[in-house]
Motif scaffolding. Sequence first.
Motif, mmCIF file in Angstrom:
data_model
loop_
_atom_site.group_PDB
_atom_site.id
_atom_site.type_symbol
_atom_site.label_atom_id
_atom_site.label_comp_id
_atom_site.label_asym_id
_atom_site.label_seq_id
_atom_site.Cartn_x
_atom_site.Cartn_y
_atom_site.Cartn_z
ATOM 1 N N SER A 12 -17.008 5.999 61.244
ATOM 2 C CA SER A 12 -16.766 6.136 62.678
ATOM 3 C C SER A 12 -16.704 4.755 63.304
ATOM 4 C CB SER A 12 -17.871 6.972 63.319
ATOM 5 O OG SER A 12 -19.087 6.302 63.159
ATOM 6 N N LYS A 13 -15.857 4.611 64.320
ATOM 7 C CA LYS A 13 -15.614 3.279 64.874
ATOM 8 C C LYS A 13 -16.519 3.004 66.067
ATOM 9 C CE LYS A 13 -10.904 4.263 63.705
ATOM 10 N NZ LYS A 13 -9.654 4.747 64.244
ATOM 11 N N LEU A 23 -5.044 -1.783 68.217
ATOM 12 C CA LEU A 23 -3.978 -2.748 67.972
ATOM 13 C C LEU A 23 -3.684 -2.868 66.484
ATOM 14 C CD1 LEU A 23 -4.976 -5.594 70.459
ATOM 15 C CD2 LEU A 23 -2.990 -4.095 70.620
ATOM 16 N N ARG A 24 -4.787 -2.865 65.717
ATOM 17 C CA ARG A 24 -4.594 -3.026 64.276
ATOM 18 C C ARG A 24 -3.863 -1.834 63.662
ATOM 19 N NH1 ARG A 24 -9.276 -5.770 60.889
ATOM 20 N NH2 ARG A 24 -10.278 -3.786 61.121
ATOM 21 N N SER A 25 -4.011 -0.674 64.304
ATOM 22 C CA SER A 25 -3.311 0.486 63.757
ATOM 23 C C SER A 25 -1.804 0.280 63.825
ATOM 24 C CB SER A 25 -3.746 1.764 64.468
ATOM 25 O OG SER A 25 -3.251 1.738 65.785
ATOM 26 N N PHE A 26 -1.370 -0.664 64.674
ATOM 27 C CA PHE A 26 0.055 -1.015 64.714
ATOM 28 C C PHE A 26 0.307 -2.325 63.954
ATOM 29 C CE2 PHE A 26 -0.650 1.568 68.465
ATOM 30 C CZ PHE A 26 0.389 2.483 68.365
ATOM 31 N N ASN A 27 -0.688 -2.717 63.158
ATOM 32 C CA ASN A 27 -0.597 -3.976 62.415
ATOM 33 C C ASN A 27 -0.518 -5.188 63.337
ATOM 34 O OD1 ASN A 27 -0.852 -3.105 59.762
ATOM 35 N ND2 ASN A 27 1.313 -2.531 59.698
ATOM 36 N N ILE A 28 -1.088 -5.063 64.516
ATOM 37 C CA ILE A 28 -1.128 -6.198 65.438
ATOM 38 C C ILE A 28 -2.558 -6.701 65.483
ATOM 39 C CG2 ILE A 28 -0.864 -6.936 67.848
ATOM 40 C CD1 ILE A 28 1.201 -4.606 68.090
ATOM 41 N N TYR A 29 -2.746 -7.959 65.189
ATOM 42 C CA TYR A 29 -4.079 -8.546 65.174
ATOM 43 C C TYR A 29 -4.234 -9.443 66.395
ATOM 44 C CZ TYR A 29 -5.023 -6.748 60.577
ATOM 45 O OH TYR A 29 -5.262 -5.911 59.530
ATOM 46 N N LEU A 99 -15.602 0.080 51.746
ATOM 47 C CA LEU A 99 -14.855 0.341 52.981
ATOM 48 C C LEU A 99 -15.671 -0.007 54.217
ATOM 49 C CD1 LEU A 99 -13.102 3.688 52.006
ATOM 50 C CD2 LEU A 99 -11.933 1.599 52.711
ATOM 51 N N SER A 100 -16.958 0.356 54.207
ATOM 52 C CA SER A 100 -17.718 0.097 55.434
ATOM 53 C C SER A 100 -18.014 -1.391 55.600
ATOM 54 C CB SER A 100 -18.984 0.954 55.520
ATOM 55 O OG SER A 100 -19.790 0.729 54.424
ATOM 56 N N VAL A 101 -18.210 -2.116 54.498
ATOM 57 C CA VAL A 101 -18.390 -3.573 54.609
ATOM 58 C C VAL A 101 -17.119 -4.202 55.177
ATOM 59 C CG1 VAL A 101 -18.722 -5.723 53.291
ATOM 60 C CG2 VAL A 101 -20.107 -3.725 52.749
ATOM 61 N N SER A 102 -15.972 -3.661 54.771
ATOM 62 C CA SER A 102 -14.706 -4.254 55.224
ATOM 63 C C SER A 102 -14.417 -3.936 56.697
ATOM 64 C CB SER A 102 -13.555 -3.751 54.352
ATOM 65 O OG SER A 102 -13.310 -2.394 54.617
ATOM 66 N N ARG A 103 -15.159 -2.985 57.256
ATOM 67 C CA ARG A 103 -15.016 -2.599 58.658
ATOM 68 C C ARG A 103 -13.596 -2.165 59.014
ATOM 69 N NH1 ARG A 103 -19.528 -5.110 61.943
ATOM 70 N NH2 ARG A 103 -18.250 -4.360 63.640
ATOM 71 N N ILE A 104 -12.968 -1.515 58.071
ATOM 72 C CA ILE A 104 -11.674 -0.921 58.407
ATOM 73 C C ILE A 104 -11.819 0.588 58.321
ATOM 74 C CG2 ILE A 104 -10.318 -2.872 57.530
ATOM 75 C CD1 ILE A 104 -9.567 -0.658 55.254
ATOM 76 N N SER A 105 -10.924 1.253 58.958
ATOM 77 C CA SER A 105 -10.895 2.709 58.824
ATOM 78 C C SER A 105 -9.983 3.012 57.629
ATOM 79 C CB SER A 105 -10.341 3.307 60.103
ATOM 80 O OG SER A 105 -9.637 4.477 59.785
#
Length: 414
Positions: A12-13, A23-29, A99-105
């Motif tokens: 969960s975020k 933003l990242r979901s659109f590959n925008i950082y 995955l959780s260490v990487s903090r990405i969904s």
Amino acid sequence: MLILNKTAGVFSKPPKRKVYEFLRSFNIYPGTLFLHKLVLGIETSCDDTAAAVVDETGNVLGEAMHSQTEVHLKTGGIIPPVAQQLHRENIQRIVQEALSVSRISPSELSAIATTIKPGLALSLGVGLTFSLQLVDQLKKPFIPIHHMEAHALTIRLTNNVEFPFLVLLISGGHCLLALVRGVSDFLLLGKSLDIAPGDMLDKVARRLSLIRHPECSTMSGGKAIEHLAKQGNRFHFDIKPPMQRAKNCDFSFSGLQHAIDKTIMQKEKEEGIEKGQILCSAADIAAAVQHTTACHLAKRTHRAILFCKQRNLLPQSNAVLVVSGGVASNLYIRKALEIVTNATQCTLLCPPPRLCTDNGIMIAWNGIERLRAGLGILHNVEGIRYEPKCPLGVDISKEVGEAAIKVPRLKMKI
Ligand code: KG4
Ligand code: ZN
């Protein structure tokens, strides 16, 4: 079986990151504007359950690993059903941790890459079954990975290495020399005809009962041999390198193992001790076996370099030799190989020790390499199977032997 429970909290975020994640979901950082590929790599081919998330620039976002070494040390070797059970018990936790260490969904992943060959059937099966469920759940592409290809390409994550380069992979389960011409373009120059050097060192360490040695009790066999060899004198035993007459790039370690077994038996008689006790000469034996192993590896590698240069498969100067696998962390063996690369104007490169042994990062990175090259990305996983045995690339070892290249003698002053 539920693999990823998105409501369990792990994925969960946190609200304050919502905009960033959106933003990242659109590959925008934020701050940057480029496309980022993210791959989850999963490795279960032997006795390590490992996972990692790596991006296309080689950043490791998250990593987790469960090693079974301690369990297998106690039983004196890997028992496949035990390894399988341990993989089953740990895989979900390890993947979740990476995955959780990487903090990405998980939805941000570009693909999931998993070792499917070669390796222990029961171990490979756990990784593949788990990955296919994940792929189905997340609707992501799947990238099947060849374990040896992943070992070979790891150096491109840590160093700026262009194709072609030569690779020597030496571990407990593998021993091969290959020319790497591209992500999935390998020429196999030679391999072990019997066991791998790490396996041989493990067997010698067991026969020497090094697990009972106070300084070595938690070390792998090869590490224990390296440690003890520092205190020994290799000249006390004259153990000849194998296959001296065969002018190819193949290896053999079982003859060496039997020769050392005989030496140990003889020494036990001389010292009047029982099998299972530690010999006074254990350090000398360790030094001798390490030296002979180093010389054998160096000689075959030297021939491979000369063959590749003769056929213009490698540049005449500044060619790269990559050495990887668990045995590559042995500094004595590295020095022997450095003598060869110095004599042939090559550069010796080794990934850092944690990337030499089995890990999830190398699998994720291999996934990135394949994504970038557009190779072997599956959108339909029907019929995908693991393969316990699978050669790497095109086998030209016969041609190498027919070339019968004579290798100049090098002084192995290490
Ligand atoms: O790559 P790895 O972790 O697993 C596979 O076999 O795939 O390699 C493990 C092997 C074991 O045989 C271990 O004894 C050997 O690598 N090894 C070493 C050293 N550290 C680990 N061999 C020689 N010297 C070392 N320092
Ligand atoms: Zn390996």
